[in-house]
Write a protein that holds these residues in place. Structure first.
Motif, mmCIF file in Angstrom:
data_model
loop_
_atom_site.group_PDB
_atom_site.id
_atom_site.type_symbol
_atom_site.label_atom_id
_atom_site.label_comp_id
_atom_site.label_asym_id
_atom_site.label_seq_id
_atom_site.Cartn_x
_atom_site.Cartn_y
_atom_site.Cartn_z
ATOM 1 N N VAL A 1 40.363 44.722 30.026
ATOM 2 C CA VAL A 1 40.663 44.835 31.573
ATOM 3 C C VAL A 1 39.469 45.442 32.293
ATOM 4 C CG1 VAL A 1 42.286 45.808 33.012
ATOM 5 C CG2 VAL A 1 43.010 44.755 30.863
ATOM 6 N N THR A 2 39.040 45.074 33.219
ATOM 7 C CA THR A 2 37.763 45.837 34.062
ATOM 8 C C THR A 2 38.231 46.274 35.241
ATOM 9 O OG1 THR A 2 37.101 43.659 34.786
ATOM 10 C CG2 THR A 2 36.375 44.261 32.658
ATOM 11 N N PHE A 3 37.411 47.179 35.765
ATOM 12 C CA PHE A 3 37.036 47.700 37.080
ATOM 13 C C PHE A 3 36.151 47.439 37.553
ATOM 14 C CE2 PHE A 3 37.236 51.311 34.298
ATOM 15 C CZ PHE A 3 35.992 51.732 34.653
ATOM 16 N N THR B 1 47.841 49.919 32.070
ATOM 17 C CA THR B 1 49.199 49.460 31.942
ATOM 18 C C THR B 1 49.755 50.018 30.717
ATOM 19 O OG1 THR B 1 48.771 47.841 30.269
ATOM 20 C CG2 THR B 1 48.592 47.066 32.734
ATOM 21 N N SER C 1 44.788 51.926 38.721
ATOM 22 C CA SER C 1 45.494 50.663 39.141
ATOM 23 C C SER C 1 45.460 49.600 37.946
ATOM 24 C CB SER C 1 45.062 50.082 40.333
ATOM 25 O OG SER C 1 43.864 49.557 40.235
ATOM 26 N N LYS C 2 44.384 49.684 37.147
ATOM 27 C CA LYS C 2 44.320 48.717 35.983
ATOM 28 C C LYS C 2 44.861 49.142 34.765
ATOM 29 C CE LYS C 2 41.346 46.266 38.305
ATOM 30 N NZ LYS C 2 41.302 44.826 38.583
ATOM 31 N N LEU D 1 40.146 49.108 28.445
ATOM 32 C CA LEU D 1 39.844 49.266 29.924
ATOM 33 C C LEU D 1 38.161 49.617 29.947
ATOM 34 C CD1 LEU D 1 40.646 49.387 32.990
ATOM 35 C CD2 LEU D 1 41.220 51.488 32.637
ATOM 36 N N THR E 1 47.305 49.589 27.612
ATOM 37 C CA THR E 1 45.986 50.246 27.512
ATOM 38 C C THR E 1 46.021 51.445 26.673
ATOM 39 O OG1 THR E 1 46.037 49.985 29.999
ATOM 40 C CG2 THR E 1 44.249 51.273 29.111
ATOM 41 N N GLU F 1 45.241 46.663 25.257
ATOM 42 C CA GLU F 1 44.129 46.667 26.242
ATOM 43 C C GLU F 1 43.135 47.757 26.106
ATOM 44 O OE1 GLU F 1 46.247 46.285 29.874
ATOM 45 O OE2 GLU F 1 47.154 44.290 29.521
ATOM 46 N N CYS G 1 34.246 48.915 32.580
ATOM 47 C CA CYS G 1 33.778 48.533 33.854
ATOM 48 C C CYS G 1 33.227 47.226 33.736
ATOM 49 C CB CYS G 1 32.747 49.554 34.416
ATOM 50 S SG CYS G 1 31.105 49.506 33.417
#
Ligand SMILES: Cc1ncc(COP(=O)(O)O)c(C=O)c1O
Length: 396
Positions: free
Chosen positions: A137-139, A160, A157-158, A116, A163, A114, A118
């Motif tokens: 995976v986004t925030f 794992t 929190s995103k 990460l 990542t 993954e 925005c």
């Protein structure tokens, strides 16, 4: 014949997907203002062309895989002048920032890992996630907060066990956000805690408005093993067609891995590296002049957009993009309609529907991304077309 699932699953780039409609509009005799793509109209410095014209060369051979020594040294000197300690051997020249990202993803991820980042993010990143089999995976970052980063807990929190890295463009495309020192150090700290790479896409490093401070990840101490800069001359020197960029990192193993990948494509074009070296040797005044021009354009587009009824936007702090929320339900349909059915005195405009820059695209269907890469005169005409276009579209 069958095509791969990989290619079938790849969506068309949000930036170029309306190109057939723009081509048809041009074929029908309309002038199209291109605010969809970050291709500046600023002149490429003459130094680039002079260096190539003055070259005395009998055989145009392959350059060394990592890049010519002259360009690597000029890049290292540039970084040092920006308080980013990098040596020539910490850099691999690539075919733009695009190839830089592809190589780094190939070097640090396996399929299923993954990345990460925005939301919204630079839409073309998706091509490389697809090519490398990595999952995005986004925030969230939101216009109300000028697209600054959310709280640390939201980002953490995103993360794992899959990542591998945090990828951020700073200044941001499509948001125009410039991260504060606190934000840059927060990301550095999160990366250290969770043992992640930081992929710092800093292709817009020189475009910072209102005299704000800019902190490159390259000048943060204590992250030598995980800091990777993705860079490019495309925007910095208005030289998109040269296709010159680089990967830069003080992590020797990573640079060796990228060099290994780069041998597969042998070298990047020799002549463009000669021109790029001359660009990197230009003095600081060039950046000051260009920055002034873009700040003028930013002021121009902000004022024009905020004067259109029903349009909301934020004041871009860096790079040359604005996200605007339009009083339409579906900006994709509106942008297409502008090209197909609308004109003011034989002119129309092309924008990028912003949903393609979001993972959760359904929630952002009324937004567009505007690249203010044209001079103020053209921006005024384009925004007049937008204003008239919105009225006509909504009155149908
Ligand atoms: C954020 C960002 N990164 C990377 C690139 C890649 O540019 P290039 O491949 O021309 O260097 C772009 C181009 O628009 C961009 O906006």
């Amino acid at each position: 014949m069958k095509l791969s699932n990989r290619i079938n699953e790849l969506p068309y780039s949000a930036i170029r997907k309306l190109t057939p409609y723009a081509n048809a509009a041009k074929a029908a005799g309309k002038k199209v203002y291109h605010l969809n793509i970050g291709a500046p109209d600023v002149e490429t410095p003459q130094e680039f062309f002079d260096a190539i014209n003055n070259l005395d060369m009998d055989v145009l051979g392959y350059a060394p895989t990592p890049g010519t020594q002259g360009l690597l040294e000029a890049m290292a000197d540039y970084y040092k002048s920006k308080n980013i300690p990098l040596e020539a051997e910490d850099i691999i020249v690539t075919a733009g920032g695009s190839e830089a990202l592809l190589f780094v993803l190939l070097a640090i991820t396996d399929p299923g890992d993954e990345v990460l980042t925005c939301e919204p993010y630079y839409a073309n990143y998706f091509t490389y996630f697809n090519e490398t089999g990595t999952n995005i995976v986004t925030f969230p970052t939101v216009v109300e907060n000028d697209f600054h980063l959310p709280e640390r807990e939201v980002i953490e929190s995103k993360i794992t066990d899959k990542t591998r890295c945090i990828l951020l463009s700073n200044p941001g495309n499509p948001t125009g956000a410039v991260y504060t020192k606190e934000e840059v150090y927060m990301i550095a700290d999160i990366a250290k805690k969770h043992d992640l790479y930081i992929l710092a896409d800093e292709v817009y490093r020189e475009f910072i408005f209102d005299g704000a401070d800019y902190i490159s990840f390259g000048s943060v101490e204590g992250i030598d093993d995980r800091m990777v800069i993705l860079d490019s001359i495309s925007k910095r020197y208005s030289a998109c067609g040269a296709r010159i960029g680089c990967v830069a990192s003080r992590n020797k193993d990573l640079i060796a891995a990228v060099a290994k990948l780069a041998t597969g494509r042998l070298a990047v074009p020799t002549l463009e590296m000669v021109g790029a070296e001359a660009l990197y040797r230009m003095d600081e005044q060039y950046f000051k002049d260009v920055n002034e021009e873009y700040q003028k354009r930013r002021d121009c587009i902000y004022e024009l957009l905020t004067n259109i009824e029903g349009v909301t936007t934020s004041k871009t702090a860096g790079a040359f993009y604005s996200i605007a929320d339009l009083p339409v339900e579906d900006a994709d349909d509106f942008c297409k309609w502008l090209l197909e059915e609308f004109e003011v005195d034989g002119e129309t405009l092309m924008m990028a529907p912003a949903a393609g820059f979001y993972e959760h695209s359904e929630d952002y269907k009324s937004q567009v991304r505007i690249a203010f890469v044209l001079n103020c005169e053209s921006l005024k005409k384009a925004m007049h077309i937008l204003d008239e276009g919105l009225k006509a579209y909504n009155a149908r």
